[in-house]
Scaffold this active site. Structure first.
Site, PDB file in Angstrom:
ATOM      1  N   ASN A  12      51.415  58.516  33.793  1.00  0.00           N
ATOM      2  CA  ASN A  12      52.633  58.904  33.090  1.00  0.00           C
ATOM      3  C   ASN A  12      52.934  60.351  33.469  1.00  0.00           C
ATOM      4  O   ASN A  12      52.283  61.264  32.988  1.00  0.00           O
ATOM      5  CB  ASN A  12      52.391  58.768  31.575  1.00  0.00           C
ATOM      6  CG  ASN A  12      53.549  59.286  30.745  1.00  0.00           C
ATOM      7  OD1 ASN A  12      54.618  59.594  31.275  1.00  0.00           O
ATOM      8  ND2 ASN A  12      53.354  59.381  29.438  1.00  0.00           N
ATOM      9  N   LYS A  14      55.444  62.066  32.783  1.00  0.00           N
ATOM     10  CA  LYS A  14      56.242  62.758  31.757  1.00  0.00           C
ATOM     11  C   LYS A  14      57.395  63.525  32.431  1.00  0.00           C
ATOM     12  O   LYS A  14      57.893  63.088  33.456  1.00  0.00           O
ATOM     13  CB  LYS A  14      55.349  63.659  30.905  1.00  0.00           C
ATOM     14  CG  LYS A  14      54.171  62.879  30.304  1.00  0.00           C
ATOM     15  CD  LYS A  14      53.453  63.599  29.214  1.00  0.00           C
ATOM     16  CE  LYS A  14      52.332  62.711  28.687  1.00  0.00           C
ATOM     17  NZ  LYS A  14      51.594  63.315  27.599  1.00  0.00           N
ATOM     18  N   HIS A  99      55.904  55.844  23.158  1.00  0.00           N
ATOM     19  CA  HIS A  99      55.008  56.998  23.314  1.00  0.00           C
ATOM     20  C   HIS A  99      55.193  57.937  22.114  1.00  0.00           C
ATOM     21  O   HIS A  99      56.305  58.094  21.617  1.00  0.00           O
ATOM     22  CB  HIS A  99      55.324  57.718  24.632  1.00  0.00           C
ATOM     23  CG  HIS A  99      54.255  58.689  25.004  1.00  0.00           C
ATOM     24  ND1 HIS A  99      54.147  59.919  24.403  1.00  0.00           N
ATOM     25  CD2 HIS A  99      53.223  58.609  25.882  1.00  0.00           C
ATOM     26  CE1 HIS A  99      53.088  60.551  24.915  1.00  0.00           C
ATOM     27  NE2 HIS A  99      52.511  59.770  25.819  1.00  0.00           N
ATOM     28  N   GLU A 101      55.405  61.004  21.980  1.00  0.00           N
ATOM     29  CA  GLU A 101      56.407  62.058  22.226  1.00  0.00           C
ATOM     30  C   GLU A 101      57.819  61.524  21.960  1.00  0.00           C
ATOM     31  O   GLU A 101      58.682  62.245  21.459  1.00  0.00           O
ATOM     32  CB  GLU A 101      56.256  62.587  23.670  1.00  0.00           C
ATOM     33  CG  GLU A 101      54.974  63.412  23.790  1.00  0.00           C
ATOM     34  CD  GLU A 101      54.334  63.409  25.164  1.00  0.00           C
ATOM     35  OE1 GLU A 101      54.976  63.031  26.150  1.00  0.00           O
ATOM     36  OE2 GLU A 101      53.139  63.786  25.245  1.00  0.00           O
ATOM     37  N   GLU A 171      46.801  55.676  22.113  1.00  0.00           N
ATOM     38  CA  GLU A 171      46.753  57.101  22.437  1.00  0.00           C
ATOM     39  C   GLU A 171      46.719  57.922  21.148  1.00  0.00           C
ATOM     40  O   GLU A 171      47.775  58.184  20.548  1.00  0.00           O
ATOM     41  CB  GLU A 171      48.003  57.492  23.233  1.00  0.00           C
ATOM     42  CG  GLU A 171      48.146  56.746  24.527  1.00  0.00           C
ATOM     43  CD  GLU A 171      49.007  57.519  25.507  1.00  0.00           C
ATOM     44  OE1 GLU A 171      48.521  57.796  26.597  1.00  0.00           O
ATOM     45  OE2 GLU A 171      50.153  57.869  25.163  1.00  0.00           O
ATOM     46  N   GLY A 177      47.085  65.621  25.924  1.00  0.00           N
ATOM     47  CA  GLY A 177      47.379  66.922  26.520  1.00  0.00           C
ATOM     48  C   GLY A 177      46.593  68.067  25.907  1.00  0.00           C
ATOM     49  O   GLY A 177      46.886  69.230  26.146  1.00  0.00           O
ATOM     50  N   SER A 217      43.994  62.748  27.360  1.00  0.00           N
ATOM     51  CA  SER A 217      43.073  63.583  28.149  1.00  0.00           C
ATOM     52  C   SER A 217      42.054  62.758  28.936  1.00  0.00           C
ATOM     53  O   SER A 217      40.913  63.184  29.130  1.00  0.00           O
ATOM     54  CB  SER A 217      42.375  64.618  27.257  1.00  0.00           C
ATOM     55  OG  SER A 217      43.334  65.462  26.634  1.00  0.00           O
TER      56      SER A 217
HETATM   57  P1  PGA Z   1      47.270  63.256  28.804  1.00  0.00           P
HETATM   58  O1  PGA Z   1      48.530  62.349  28.383  1.00  0.00           O
HETATM   59  O2  PGA Z   1      46.431  62.419  29.725  1.00  0.00           O
HETATM   60  O3  PGA Z   1      47.868  64.461  29.478  1.00  0.00           O
HETATM   61  O4  PGA Z   1      46.539  63.599  27.537  1.00  0.00           O
HETATM   62  C1  PGA Z   1      48.397  60.977  28.144  1.00  0.00           C
HETATM   63  C2  PGA Z   1      49.709  60.392  27.681  1.00  0.00           C
HETATM   64  O5  PGA Z   1      50.367  60.996  26.831  1.00  0.00           O
HETATM   65  O6  PGA Z   1      50.135  59.308  28.150  1.00  0.00           O
END
Ligand code: PGA
Length: 256
Positions: A12, A14, A99, A101, A171, A177, A217
């Site tokens: 992803n 983003k 997601h 976000e 997640e 992140g 992460s």
């Molecule tokens: P990350 O993001 O691996 O940077 O923690 C994962 C995600 O939000 O899909």
């Protein structure tokens, strides 16, 4: 491998990489992933503006293409949105929905995710349906019930004819992140509960084939621990998917 499901490693990106940067990363990925281990499937999900560029550059590689968002209406006056048919025409076979976000910053609801999931499945695109709890919810001990409620609401009224029509990504928001990962046991606790919920919704046979990913992460150093768990079938990778060497190392590990 703890089960026979084909593992899925999904990147992803983003809101990262302009068209030139996307082209460069796609070229690097096409080279690093010109062979993918047996039993592993790989998907990259660039920003919408980069989809066509990435499509053209990964075509020859065993890497599939996904989007990060979709709108459920067929066409019309929905400024800024893309339909399922548009994603399909650009070569997408997967699409991330729900997601955290999107839920947090763009106020998307379970009802929105449900409409997106239905539209995607009808169009023949596999949703990567994300769910996950905040730190507050986890500390209150309500993470399993919250995630199962997200799954039930988001998948309400959905019928599947085959298990590869749906992917779930667990997640935990506090691990996204942040560099803070859930333990493999934390991931299994929730992914196991997700599978039990999928059994309730779709029955044993379909639920037994649906891939459930961990995200938050995930990186080359920790992916093997997650994949050793019975109900973790891959990873949704944010930060580490922006580097071809890290992402391809994760794909390699998924094949071990
Ligand atoms: P990350 O993001 O691996 O940077 O923690 C994962 C995600 O939000 O899909």
């Amino acid at each position: 491998m703890p089960n026979s499901r084909v593992r899925l490693i999904a990147g992803n990106w983003k809101m990262n990489n302009d068209v030139a940067e996307a082209a460069k990363l796609a070229d690097e990925l096409a080279e690093a992933l010109n062979e993918v281990p047996a039993g592993v499937e790989v998907v990259v999900c660039p920003p919408t503006i980069d989809i066509t560029t990435v499509h053209d550059r990964i075509q020859a590689a065993p890497v599939k293409l996904g989007a990060q968002n979709v709108y459920w209406e067929e066409k019309g006056a929905y400024t800024g949105e893309s339909s399922c048919a548009m994603l399909k025409s650009a070569g997408c076979t997967y699409c991330i929905i729900g997601h955290s976000e999107r839920r947090d910053y763009f106020h998307e609801t379970d009802a929105d995710e449900n409409k997106k999931a239905k539209a995607l499945i009808a169009a023949g695109i596999t949703p990567i349906f994300c769910c996950g709890e905040s730190l507050e919810t986890r500390e209150a001990g309500e993470h399993v019930s919250l995630v199962c409620a997200q799954i039930k609401a988001g998948l309400e009224g959905i019928e599947l004819t085959s298990a590869d029509q749906l992917v779930i990504a667990y997640e935990p928001i506090w691990a996204i992140g942040t560099g803070k990962t859930a333990t493999a046991a934390d991931a299994q606790e929730v992914c196991g509960a997700i599978r039990a919920t999928l059994v309730e919704i779709f029955g044993e046979q379909l639920a037994g084939g649906i891939r459930v990913l961990y995200g938050g992460s995930a990186k080359p150093e920790n992916i093997a621990g997650f994949l050793a768990e019975e109900d973790v079938d891959g990873a949704l990778v944010g930060g580490a998917s922006l580097k071809a060497d890290a992402f391809s190392a994760m794909v390699e590990k998924a094949g071990e």
